[in-house]
Design a protein around this motif. Structure first.
Motif, short mmCIF file in Angstrom:
data_model
loop_
_atom_site.label_atom_id
_atom_site.label_comp_id
_atom_site.label_asym_id
_atom_site.label_seq_id
_atom_site.Cartn_x
_atom_site.Cartn_y
_atom_site.Cartn_z
N ARG A 1 -14.28 5.46 17.91
CA ARG A 1 -14.25 4.57 19.08
C ARG A 1 -12.84 4.33 19.57
O ARG A 1 -12.64 3.99 20.74
CB ARG A 1 -14.90 3.23 18.74
N HIS A 2 -11.85 4.45 18.71
CA HIS A 2 -10.48 4.09 19.06
C HIS A 2 -9.53 5.26 18.81
O HIS A 2 -9.74 6.05 17.87
CB HIS A 2 -10.01 2.89 18.23
N ALA A 3 -8.48 5.34 19.61
CA ALA A 3 -7.49 6.41 19.44
C ALA A 3 -6.86 6.35 18.05
O ALA A 3 -6.68 7.38 17.39
CB ALA A 3 -6.42 6.30 20.52
N ALA A 4 -6.50 5.16 17.58
CA ALA A 4 -5.84 5.02 16.29
C ALA A 4 -6.73 5.47 15.14
O ALA A 4 -6.23 5.85 14.07
CB ALA A 4 -5.40 3.57 16.07
N ASP A 5 -8.04 5.43 15.34
CA ASP A 5 -8.96 5.82 14.27
C ASP A 5 -8.82 7.30 13.91
O ASP A 5 -9.03 7.69 12.75
CB ASP A 5 -10.41 5.55 14.68
N LEU A 6 -8.51 8.14 14.89
CA LEU A 6 -8.36 9.57 14.60
C LEU A 6 -7.22 9.81 13.63
O LEU A 6 -7.36 10.58 12.67
CB LEU A 6 -8.13 10.36 15.90
N GLY A 7 -6.09 9.15 13.84
CA GLY A 7 -4.97 9.29 12.92
C GLY A 7 -5.30 8.76 11.54
O GLY A 7 -4.91 9.34 10.52
N PHE A 8 -6.01 7.64 11.50
CA PHE A 8 -6.41 7.05 10.21
C PHE A 8 -7.27 8.03 9.42
O PHE A 8 -7.06 8.26 8.22
CB PHE A 8 -7.16 5.75 10.48
N LEU A 9 -8.24 8.65 10.09
CA LEU A 9 -9.13 9.60 9.42
C LEU A 9 -8.39 10.88 9.05
O LEU A 9 -8.65 11.48 7.99
CB LEU A 9 -10.33 9.93 10.30
N VAL B 1 0.65 11.36 20.26
CA VAL B 1 0.60 11.40 21.73
C VAL B 1 -0.66 10.71 22.24
O VAL B 1 -0.61 9.90 23.18
CB VAL B 1 0.65 12.86 22.22
N VAL B 2 -1.81 11.02 21.65
CA VAL B 2 -3.07 10.41 22.09
C VAL B 2 -3.00 8.89 21.98
O VAL B 2 -3.41 8.16 22.90
CB VAL B 2 -4.25 10.96 21.27
N GLU B 3 -2.48 8.40 20.88
CA GLU B 3 -2.42 6.95 20.69
C GLU B 3 -1.47 6.29 21.68
O GLU B 3 -1.79 5.25 22.27
CB GLU B 3 -2.00 6.64 19.25
N ALA C 1 -12.81 -3.70 16.19
CA ALA C 1 -11.73 -3.47 15.25
C ALA C 1 -11.56 -1.99 14.96
O ALA C 1 -12.53 -1.23 14.91
CB ALA C 1 -12.00 -4.23 13.95
N THR C 2 -10.34 -1.57 14.74
CA THR C 2 -10.07 -0.20 14.35
C THR C 2 -10.49 0.02 12.89
O THR C 2 -10.70 -0.94 12.14
CB THR C 2 -8.59 0.14 14.50
N LEU C 3 -10.57 1.27 12.49
CA LEU C 3 -10.90 1.58 11.09
C LEU C 3 -9.86 1.01 10.15
O LEU C 3 -10.20 0.53 9.05
CB LEU C 3 -11.01 3.09 10.90
N ALA C 4 -8.60 1.04 10.53
CA ALA C 4 -7.55 0.50 9.67
C ALA C 4 -7.74 -1.00 9.46
O ALA C 4 -7.54 -1.52 8.35
CB ALA C 4 -6.17 0.79 10.27
N VAL C 5 -8.12 -1.71 10.51
CA VAL C 5 -8.35 -3.15 10.39
C VAL C 5 -9.57 -3.42 9.51
O VAL C 5 -9.54 -4.31 8.64
CB VAL C 5 -8.53 -3.78 11.79
N GLY D 1 -17.56 8.39 26.32
CA GLY D 1 -16.39 7.52 26.39
C GLY D 1 -15.74 7.21 25.06
O GLY D 1 -15.20 6.11 24.87
N VAL D 2 -15.78 8.17 24.12
CA VAL D 2 -15.16 7.97 22.81
C VAL D 2 -14.13 9.07 22.55
O VAL D 2 -13.92 9.95 23.38
CB VAL D 2 -16.23 7.92 21.70
N TYR D 3 -13.51 9.02 21.39
CA TYR D 3 -12.45 9.96 21.03
C TYR D 3 -12.98 11.01 20.06
O TYR D 3 -13.86 10.73 19.24
CB TYR D 3 -11.28 9.22 20.38
N ALA D 4 -12.42 12.20 20.14
CA ALA D 4 -12.80 13.27 19.22
C ALA D 4 -11.57 14.09 18.87
O ALA D 4 -10.68 14.29 19.70
CB ALA D 4 -13.87 14.17 19.83
#
Length: 471
Positions: free
Chosen positions: A229-237, A452-454, A8-12, A192-195
Motif C-alpha cells: 500500500r505504501h512506497a516505503a513498504d517496498l524497501g522494507f520488504l 527514488v520511488v519513496e 500505517a507502513t509495514l515498518a510502523v 492504486g498500489v505499489y509493486a
C-alpha cells in the motif's frame, strides 16, 4: 484493524508489534474478518484461518519472550498469489501445463514463501489469479472473477489482480505476487498500489506454477513481485526478502512518456505530464530523454520470449507452418503462431537479441539512476469477456482499436532486459485521474530504485488507496 493501522507502513506495524502496542493476533483477525465481510471482492480465494491464528499466537509469544530472535516480518499477515506453492494448498488442473501433476496439496512452500515465513510473516491465504497466470484480467473457473475495490464495473487487472485488489482493500498487509510482462505492475496501477518487480532472478521463482522446475533453472521473464500500500513498504520488504544491495539514489532521473509504439489515452498522458511538472517544481531533476531501445521492437522480442517459453523446441522447424518472421506491427496471435515449435537456432537468436538490449540499458543507467515511463496507456479497464482469447482481444485507446495484450508494451522494457521496475501510482489533484509511473533502474540497483520511488511519492504526496470505493 483500525483505520490508523490500515494507514500505517509495514515498518510502523513491525515496530508496534515489537513494542507490545499491537498483537499479531489482532492483525490476523482484522484481515480474516475483512476478507469474510467483503467476500464480493473475491480477492483472497483460499484461506487457512486456523493455521494463521496459530502462527499469530506463536509470533506474539516470540515477540514477548525473545524479540531479538524474531525475524523482521514477525507477526505481519501476508497473502500469496495462488500461482505459488504454499504448504497444504492444492493446485488445480487449470493452473498447470499438460502432463504436470495437479490436484495434490503442496508438500512444500515456494522459495519466496519459505523465505517470508522464515522472516516471520504469517500466510493468511492465497489470492486469485487466472489459469496459468495468462490473462490481463483475473477470473478462474474454480474461483470466479475478482472485482475491483471501486466496484464490479472495473477490472483489477491480471494476472496478479487478486493480489493488488487484496492489498488495496486492506485484506492483507502485503502480497507476494509474480510478474512476466506486467502481471503485477499493471494491476498495481489499476488498484492504486505499489509493486516491485526485482532484477530477474534476484528472488527465486522456484515453486511458482508454471515456472522453473529447479531452483537453478533460468526463469525466462518470470519474476517474484511484491505488492504494498505504501512506497516505503517496498524497501522494507526488499531488505527482508531480497539479496541485499547498498547504495541509494545519487544521479539524475530520466523520463519518457510517449512513443509511436504505445498508444495512450489523453487522460493518462495529461496526468503523468502534470506529475512530472509537479516533481520539477518541487526541485527534482527530471530529464526528458529518448529510450535506448526501440519500444515496438522490444515488445516484439518480449512476446517471442514469452511464447517460446511456452512451447518446446523442434530441431526441424524454423517457425510454425513456415510462417514469415513477424515484424513489430504483427498481432499477438501471429507472433504466437510463429513461435510454436521454434528451432534451437532461432531461440539462440532471441537470446542474443536480448543480451544486446541489456547492454544498451547498462550504458543508459551509467548516466541515470532511474527512468520514469508509463505503466500502460489506460487509466482503467473493464472486466474482459472471458470467451474472447486474450491474444485476439482488443481495447479502445483514444478512439483506436488496440490489441489488449499490447497494454504490456511499456512493462516489456523491464521484462526483456531483466531490469528492476516498480509501479508508483499517481493521481491528478485537479481531474482525479489515476495513473502510474513505471520506475526502472539498472540491474541490481533495487536500493536506488526504491529510494527514488519513496522520494518522488513523498513529493507528489499521493495518499494510500482508500480501502473500498476508490482506487
Amino acid at each position: 484493524m483500525s483505520v490508523a493501522l490500515e494507514d500505517a507502513t509495514l515498518a510502523v506495524l513491525a515496530s508496534r508489534l515489537r513494542s507490545g502496542h499491537l498483537r499479531s493476533a489482532e492483525l490476523v483477525e482484522g484481515c480474516l474478518a475483512r476478507i469474510e465481510s467483503e467476500r464480493d471482492l473475491n480477492a483472497v480465494v483460499e484461506r487457512d484461518a486456523g493455521g494463521a491464528r496459530r502462527a499469530a499466537r506463536e509470533a506474539d509469544r516470540l515477540l514477548r519472550t525473545d524479540a531479538a530472535a524474531a525475524g523482521p516480518l514477525c507477526g505481519l499477515p501476508v497473502t500469496v498469489k495462488r500461482t505459488f506453492e504454499v504448504l497444504g494448498y492444492p493446485h488445480l488442473e487449470q493452473d498447470v501445463a499438460p502432463g504436470t501433476e495437479f490436484g495434490r496439496p503442496a508438500t512444500r512452500d515456494a522459495a519466496v514463501v519459505a523465505a517470508a515465513r522464515t522472516a516471520g510473516a504469517i500466510v493468511v491465504g492465497r489470492t486469485n489469479a487466472p489459469p496459468r497466470a495468462a490473462d490481463i484480467d483475473t477470473w478462474h473457473p474454480a474461483f470466479g472473477r475478482t472485482t475491483h475495490p471501486a466496484g464490479p464495473g472495473l477490472s483489477p487487472g491480471g494476472s496478479s489482480g487478486g493480489s493488488a485488489a487484496a492489498v488495496a482493500a486492506g485484506h492483507t498487509t502485503f502480497d507476494i505476487a509474480s510478474d512476466d510482462a506486467g502481471s503485477a505492475r499493471i494491476p498495481a496501477q489499476l488498484c492504486g498500489v505499489y509493486a516491485l518487480r526485482p532484477t530477474l532472478g534476484a528472488i527465486s521463482a522456484f515453486g511458482h506454477v508454471p515456472g522453473p522446475l529447479t531452483d537453478a533453472e533460468a526463469p525466462g521473464t518470470l519474476c517474484v513481485s511484491l505488492i504494498t500500500r505504501h512506497a516505503a513498504d517496498l524497501g522494507f520488504l526488499w531488505r527482508a526478502l531480497g539479496p541485499g544491495a547498498a547504495g541509494g539514489a545519487s544521479g539524475p532521473v530520466a523520463v519518457v512518456l510517449t512513443d509511436r509504439g504505445a498508444p495512450m489515452s489523453p487522460a493518462v498522458g495529461e496526468t503523468l505530464r502534470a506529475a512530472v511538472a509537479r516533481l520539477r517544481s518541487a526541485g527534482h531533476r527530471i530529464d526528458d530523454v529518448d529510450l535506448p531501445v526501440d519500444l515496438a521492437e522490444n515488445w516484439l522480442l518480449c512476446q517471442q520470449l514469452l511464447y517460446t517459453d511456452e512451447n518446446p523446441a523442434d530441431d526441424d522447424l524454423e517457425g510454425a507452418h513456415g510462417l514469415p518472421e513477424p515484424t513489430s506491427d504483427a498481432t499477438p496471435i501471429e507472433i504466437a503462431w510463429w513461435c510454436a515449435g521454434l528451432s534451437p537456432r532461432r531461440r539462440h537468436g532471441l537470446r542474443c537479441a536480448r543480451a544486446a538490449l541489456r547492454a544498451r540499458w547498462q550504458q543508459f543507467f551509467a548516466g541515470y539512476t532511474a527512468l520514469l515511463t508509463p505503466v500502460m496507456g489506460l487509466a482503467a479497464l473493464a472486466p474482459r469477456n472471458r470467451r474472447v482469447p486474450l491474444l485476439v482481444d482488443d481495447v479502445v485507446i483514444d478512439g483506436a482499436d488496440v490489441p489488449t495484450f499490447s497494454l504490456s508494451v511499456w512493462c516489456a522494457l523491464a521484462s526483456v532486459a531483466g531490469l528492476p521496475a516498480a509501479t508508483m501510482p499517481v493521481r491528478d489533484p485537479v481531474t482525479g485521474t489515476a495513473a502510474a509511473f513505471q520506475v526502472l533502474a539498472g540491474h541490481g540497483r533495487e536500493a536506488a530504485l526504491l529510494d527514488v520511488v519513496e522520494r518522488l511519492s513523498a513529493a507528489l504526496a499521493d495518499p494510500a488507496p482508500s480501502r473500498r470505493g476508490g482506487s
